[in-house]
Design a protein around this motif. Structure first.
Motif, short mmCIF file in Angstrom:
data_model
loop_
_atom_site.label_atom_id
_atom_site.label_comp_id
_atom_site.label_asym_id
_atom_site.label_seq_id
_atom_site.Cartn_x
_atom_site.Cartn_y
_atom_site.Cartn_z
N PHE A 294 0.84 -1.19 0.00
CA PHE A 294 0.00 0.00 0.00
C PHE A 294 0.88 1.25 0.00
CE2 PHE A 294 -2.70 3.30 1.90
CZ PHE A 294 -3.83 3.17 1.10
N PRO A 295 0.68 2.18 -0.94
CA PRO A 295 1.50 3.41 -0.99
C PRO A 295 0.96 4.46 -0.02
CG PRO A 295 0.00 3.38 -2.86
CD PRO A 295 -0.25 2.10 -2.09
N TRP A 296 1.36 4.32 1.24
CA TRP A 296 0.88 5.24 2.28
C TRP A 296 1.26 6.68 1.97
CZ3 TRP A 296 -2.30 3.79 6.17
CH2 TRP A 296 -2.36 2.43 6.50
N TYR A 332 -3.66 1.67 -6.30
CA TYR A 332 -3.45 0.40 -5.61
C TYR A 332 -4.76 -0.16 -5.07
CZ TYR A 332 -1.95 -3.30 -2.63
OH TYR A 332 -1.84 -4.55 -2.08
N ARG A 333 -5.63 0.70 -4.55
CA ARG A 333 -6.92 0.21 -4.05
C ARG A 333 -7.71 -0.50 -5.15
NH1 ARG A 333 -8.41 1.99 1.00
NH2 ARG A 333 -7.20 3.73 1.88
N ALA A 334 -7.68 0.04 -6.35
CA ALA A 334 -8.40 -0.58 -7.47
C ALA A 334 -7.83 -1.96 -7.78
CB ALA A 334 -8.33 0.32 -8.70
N ALA A 335 -6.50 -2.06 -7.80
CA ALA A 335 -5.86 -3.35 -8.08
C ALA A 335 -6.14 -4.34 -6.95
CB ALA A 335 -4.36 -3.16 -8.26
N ALA A 336 -6.04 -3.89 -5.71
CA ALA A 336 -6.28 -4.76 -4.57
C ALA A 336 -7.71 -5.27 -4.55
CB ALA A 336 -5.95 -4.03 -3.27
N SER A 337 -8.65 -4.41 -4.94
CA SER A 337 -10.05 -4.82 -4.98
C SER A 337 -10.26 -5.96 -5.97
CB SER A 337 -10.93 -3.62 -5.36
OG SER A 337 -12.27 -4.00 -5.50
N GLU A 338 -9.60 -5.87 -7.12
CA GLU A 338 -9.72 -6.93 -8.11
C GLU A 338 -9.07 -8.23 -7.64
OE1 GLU A 338 -8.60 -5.76 -12.05
OE2 GLU A 338 -9.77 -3.89 -11.98
N LEU A 339 -8.07 -8.13 -6.78
CA LEU A 339 -7.41 -9.31 -6.23
C LEU A 339 -8.08 -9.82 -4.95
CD1 LEU A 339 -3.64 -8.28 -6.63
CD2 LEU A 339 -4.88 -10.00 -7.99
N GLY A 340 -9.04 -9.07 -4.45
CA GLY A 340 -9.69 -9.45 -3.20
C GLY A 340 -8.82 -9.25 -1.98
N LEU A 341 -7.91 -8.27 -2.03
CA LEU A 341 -7.00 -8.00 -0.92
C LEU A 341 -7.50 -6.82 -0.09
CD1 LEU A 341 -3.57 -8.32 -2.76
CD2 LEU A 341 -4.63 -10.00 -1.23
N PRO A 342 -7.22 -6.83 1.21
CA PRO A 342 -7.66 -5.73 2.07
C PRO A 342 -6.81 -4.48 1.87
CG PRO A 342 -6.34 -7.24 3.35
CD PRO A 342 -6.51 -7.87 1.99
N CYS A 343 -7.42 -3.35 2.17
CA CYS A 343 -6.70 -2.07 2.19
C CYS A 343 -7.08 -1.33 3.47
CB CYS A 343 -7.07 -1.21 0.98
SG CYS A 343 -6.25 -1.70 -0.55
N PRO A 344 -6.20 -0.47 3.97
CA PRO A 344 -6.55 0.31 5.16
C PRO A 344 -7.71 1.25 4.89
CG PRO A 344 -4.54 1.15 4.16
CD PRO A 344 -4.87 -0.13 3.45
N LEU A 345 -8.36 1.69 5.95
CA LEU A 345 -9.50 2.58 5.80
C LEU A 345 -9.08 4.00 5.47
CD1 LEU A 345 -11.66 1.29 8.80
CD2 LEU A 345 -11.73 0.58 6.39
N ASP A 346 -7.85 4.36 5.82
CA ASP A 346 -7.33 5.70 5.55
C ASP A 346 -6.05 5.60 4.72
OD1 ASP A 346 -9.27 7.13 7.16
OD2 ASP A 346 -8.23 6.29 8.91
N ASP A 347 -5.67 6.71 4.12
CA ASP A 347 -4.45 6.75 3.29
C ASP A 347 -3.22 7.15 4.09
OD1 ASP A 347 -5.86 6.01 1.05
OD2 ASP A 347 -6.16 8.07 0.34
#
Length: 398
Positions: A294-296, A332-347
């Motif tokens: 994730f690119p914080w 990254y969120r778009a890619a992670a969504s397609e992979l079914g991976l979690p992302c943090p709620l904030d950036d």
């Protein structure tokens, strides 16, 4: 498409996306191009000779700000790796430290502890008193985590990086030769070039990036802003392939095979046992775990604050906007969504506030995170720091 890399362990996700057939699986035809320096990576991205690249985290910030020799907006679509850097000193400088500050080395140095930079400060003062040349230390690029880590370590010992030592730039694959030849007294670089000096008996590792800023973002997947806008689907496919490669690399059972393949002449051309020693260190190379990809934007905020601190860029009111423009968590969120991976709620998150492992909520299951302490005990809260113009940052030599 053409993707560049510098021969370092942290380029592994870019390489193994090819080795594992992940580029092809995601419909990509990728040509990997090994480059000799970070300036080559930057320049070839800028003029379109590369489409994307393994890249230093602060570099797209510098090119977007126009403070580098290339003034081209660039982005970080994902982070490739956490940790993995070290500071190595020559045997000659180490002997000077043993003579000048024996209380900080040998049996007096706790096992596994970093070298206290105050020991180096004693040598700096002695050289100045004796009229000798200053210590010369190298990092890989002006706008790099290595430069900022080296400065952070030096400042922790009361050493002014711009007045008390001489800082220079050396490409990563040339560090060992420069140390062996005596043109530098030490360096901060990614692996395997610290382990290589240690294995050859020409240098001693003084501190690792985990000991200076644990869970620090080391490299990113970079491209120009224009290319990202023109090729959104291709970029998401690229992020997906590299993310999956990072997950494979984080499996302990895969590390020996990774070391073997990375050691080949096409990639790092370094003995597999040297690479294996680095890969076997706990949490020293994190390619996917702990939301590593994730690119914080708080990472970008911190690097920008360091650029201001050390006089690389003038204070300005829009630093937060620059961080948002460059570190593209949305991609990254778009890619992670397609992979079914979690992302943090904030950036953004508070950096340096977690001396122990901790848990972060996500849009899915909570994720276990690693410590993120700074050597100097500082805490960087982007909600307060980036609301300023950075004019209240400590002075360049503070």
């Amino acid at each position: 498409m053409r993707v560049g890399f510098i021969p370092l362990i942290d380029c592994a996700p870019v390489l193994f996306a090819e080795v594992l057939g992940l580029y092809e699986r995601h419909g990509l035809d990728v040509e990997l191009r090994r480059e000799v320096s970070w300036s080559n990576i930057r320049d070839k991205l800028a003029v379109g000779l590369l489409d994307a690249a393994h890249m230093l985290s602060p570099m797209p910030l510098a090119t977007t700000l126009g403070i580098d020799s290339v003034n081209v907006p660039m982005i970080a679509a994902m982070t490739l790796h956490l940790n993995g850097n070290s500071i190595t000193l020559s045997n000659g400088l180490w002997r000077e430290i043993e003579e000048a500050a024996p209380e900080h080395v040998g049996d007096n140095r706790p096992a596994g502890a970093p070298l206290d930079a105050r020991a180096l400060a004693v040598v700096v003062a002695r050289r100045r008193r004796d009229g000798r040349a200053p210590i010369t230390l190298a990092s890989v690029f002006t706008y790099s985590s290595h430069n900022h880590l080296l400065r952070l370590w030096l400042a922790s010992g009361g050493i002014d990086p711009d007045r008390d030592v001489r800082l220079t730039v050396v490409p990563p694959p040339h560090m060992v030769a420069h140390l062996s030849g005596g043109t530098i007294d030490g360096y901060c670089v990614g692996e395997p070039w610290n382990q290589q000096s240690a294995s050859l008996g020409i240098g001693r590792i003084a501190a690792s990036s985990r000991q200076i800023w644990d869970s620090m973002p080391e490299k990113i997947l970079g491209t120009t802003e224009a290319w990202a806008q023109q090729n959104p689907k291709t970029l998401i496919a690229l992020v997906k392939a590299i993310t999956e490669a990072g997950a494979w690399l984080d499996e302990p059972a895969n590390r020996p095979e990774a070391a073997r393949i990375l050691s080949t002449p096409r990639f790092l051309n370094v003995p597999a046992d040297v690479i294996g020693r680095s890969l076997s260190q706990p949490d020293f190379h994190i390619f996917h775990r702990q939301l590593a990809n994730f690119p914080w934007r708080s990472h970008a905020d911190w690097y920008l604050s360091q650029m201001v601190r050390w006089g690389q860029v003038a204070p300005r009111h829009d630093m937060r906007a620059v961080a948002d423009r460059v570190f593209r968590s949305d991609i990254y969120r778009a890619a992670a969504s397609e992979l079914g991976l979690p992302c943090p709620l904030d950036d953004r998150k508070v950096e340096g506030a977690h001396p122990d492992p901790w848990i972060i909520p996500t849009n899915g299951a909570p994720v276990a995170m690693g410590p993120d302490s700074f050597l100097d005990g500082s805490v960087f809260d982007p909600s307060t720091e980036t609301s300023k113009t950075f004019k209240q940052q400590e002075s360049n030599h503070g």
